[in-house]
Design a protein around this motif. Structure first.
Motif, PDB file in Angstrom:
ATOM      1  N   ASP A 109      35.925  42.824  47.034  1.00  0.00           N
ATOM      2  CA  ASP A 109      35.093  41.218  46.468  1.00  0.00           C
ATOM      3  C   ASP A 109      36.540  41.102  44.816  1.00  0.00           C
ATOM      4  N   LYS A 110      36.669  39.924  45.002  1.00  0.00           N
ATOM      5  CA  LYS A 110      37.743  39.490  43.492  1.00  0.00           C
ATOM      6  C   LYS A 110      36.948  40.096  42.581  1.00  0.00           C
ATOM      7  N   VAL A 111      38.250  40.634  41.549  1.00  0.00           N
ATOM      8  CA  VAL A 111      37.523  41.267  40.840  1.00  0.00           C
ATOM      9  C   VAL A 111      37.421  40.252  39.382  1.00  0.00           C
ATOM     10  N   HIS A 112      38.677  39.782  38.587  1.00  0.00           N
ATOM     11  CA  HIS A 112      38.664  38.143  38.201  1.00  0.00           C
ATOM     12  C   HIS A 112      38.045  37.489  38.690  1.00  0.00           C
ATOM     13  N   ASN A 127      33.555  45.186  42.352  1.00  0.00           N
ATOM     14  CA  ASN A 127      33.409  46.041  41.386  1.00  0.00           C
ATOM     15  C   ASN A 127      34.460  47.297  41.863  1.00  0.00           C
ATOM     16  N   SER A 128      34.955  47.087  43.688  1.00  0.00           N
ATOM     17  CA  SER A 128      35.550  48.468  43.471  1.00  0.00           C
ATOM     18  C   SER A 128      37.154  47.990  44.098  1.00  0.00           C
ATOM     19  N   CYS A 141      44.954  44.958  48.101  1.00  0.00           N
ATOM     20  CA  CYS A 141      45.163  43.661  48.483  1.00  0.00           C
ATOM     21  C   CYS A 141      44.201  43.014  47.431  1.00  0.00           C
ATOM     22  N   VAL A 142      44.410  41.969  46.577  1.00  0.00           N
ATOM     23  CA  VAL A 142      44.035  41.812  45.844  1.00  0.00           C
ATOM     24  C   VAL A 142      43.775  40.003  45.619  1.00  0.00           C
ATOM     25  N   ILE A 143      42.697  39.102  44.804  1.00  0.00           N
ATOM     26  CA  ILE A 143      42.569  37.711  44.528  1.00  0.00           C
ATOM     27  C   ILE A 143      43.107  36.919  43.382  1.00  0.00           C
ATOM     28  N   TRP A 152      45.572  45.777  36.619  1.00  0.00           N
ATOM     29  CA  TRP A 152      44.260  46.404  38.400  1.00  0.00           C
ATOM     30  C   TRP A 152      45.202  47.091  38.639  1.00  0.00           C
ATOM     31  N   GLU A 153      47.016  46.037  39.232  1.00  0.00           N
ATOM     32  CA  GLU A 153      47.615  46.105  40.092  1.00  0.00           C
ATOM     33  C   GLU A 153      47.982  47.692  40.429  1.00  0.00           C
TER      34      GLU A 153
END
Ligand SMILES: NC(=O)CCC(=O)C(=O)O
Length: 259
Positions: A109-112, A127-128, A141-143, A152-153
């Motif tokens: 789930d997208k964090v930001h 949150n994960s 993976c990020v969004i 975060w990365e």
């Protein structure tokens, strides 16, 4: 490892059209015989955030069934971008990733959440973490907006991941920042960055694609610069990750006693 990005035009609030377009793009991507196909952000609905009550995918079931079936039928890994999902009475911007057998290997789930596109008004914060293996290669993976938070990365990539996948709806007005941020994430994490963006128009934004595949030295090895729908492919020489990390071992040299 051969990766193919499906740079697609996402129809605002038109779920059926988006499934049709995504299915066509996935099929087109197969022509390159990729090991993994990567999709953009929120491809099922676009940023029609005020209509999610009627548009969002309940528990992500339709999305998961659709991507899992395609991955299994065609023996291909899918980094499934993200979709607007309704779960536990809230809306989420959720990424689903699948292996060649159609098994779900990651859910993120997208964090930001991006306020300029009203995302924080409608979507719940993730949150994960996000980590999985593609054919045995550690990945994350990020969004979209997540790429503006290097810490975060860094956290996600410190587990040894060699590829950072990014799914996005990044407007053309900030596309130079997109490129600079992605090249920076590749260099600082000494990893490949495979970043899928969309093309087309939304009520308040224009998107010109510019999906990118970047090596661990920050060099762009593939660029969806047509501004149109296209498949953006490259072969990742994963030995470059080991070479970069061997010459300049940033992960080992971090001062975790200080930060
Ligand atoms: N969909 C997004 O998160 C957009 C992020 C963006 O455009 C930015 O400048 O950051």
């Amino acid at each position: 490892m051969k990766v193919s990005i499906a740079q697609i035009d996402i129809a605002y609030g038109n779920v059926s059209k988006n499934y049709e377009r995504t299915a066509n793009a996935l099929q087109k991507a197969l022509a390159n015989h990729p090991d993994v196909i990567v999709l953009p952000e929120m491809w099922n609905t676009g940023y029609a955030l005020d209509k999610l009550d009627e548009l969002a995918d309940e528990n992500g079931e339709r999305t998961k069934n659709f991507l899992s079936a395609f991955a299994k039928k065609h023996d291909v890994n899918i980094v499934g971008g993200s979709c607007a999902v309704k779960r536990q009475g809230k809306f989420w911007n959720t990424a689903y990733d699948f292996d060649r057998k159609g098994q779900l290997i990651n859910e993120y789930d997208k964090v930001h959440l991006f306020g300029l596109m009203q995302e924080d008004r409608f979507i719940a914060q993730g949150n994960s973490e996000s980590s999985f293996e593609i054919d045995g290669i550690k990945s994350s993976c990020v969004i979209c907006y997540d790429i503006r938070f290097p810490e975060w990365e860094r956290k996600l990539m410190s587990s040894g991941a060699k590829i950072l996948f990014v799914s996005a709806q990044w407007p053309d007005v900030r596309i130079k920042q997109w490129e600079i941020l992605l090249r920076a994430r590749a260099i600082e994490n000494q990893s490949f960055v495979v970043a899928a963006n969309r093309v087309g128009d939304a009520p308040n934004d224009h998107f010109n694609g510019h999906s990118l595949i970047i090596d661990p030295f920050g060099e762009i090895i593939a660029n969806g610069c047509s501004g149109q729908e296209e498949i953006v492919s490259a072969i990742l020489d994963l030995s470059l990750v080991d070479k970069a990390r061997g010459n300049i071992p940033v992960f080992k040299d971090r001062r975790l006693d200080l930060y």
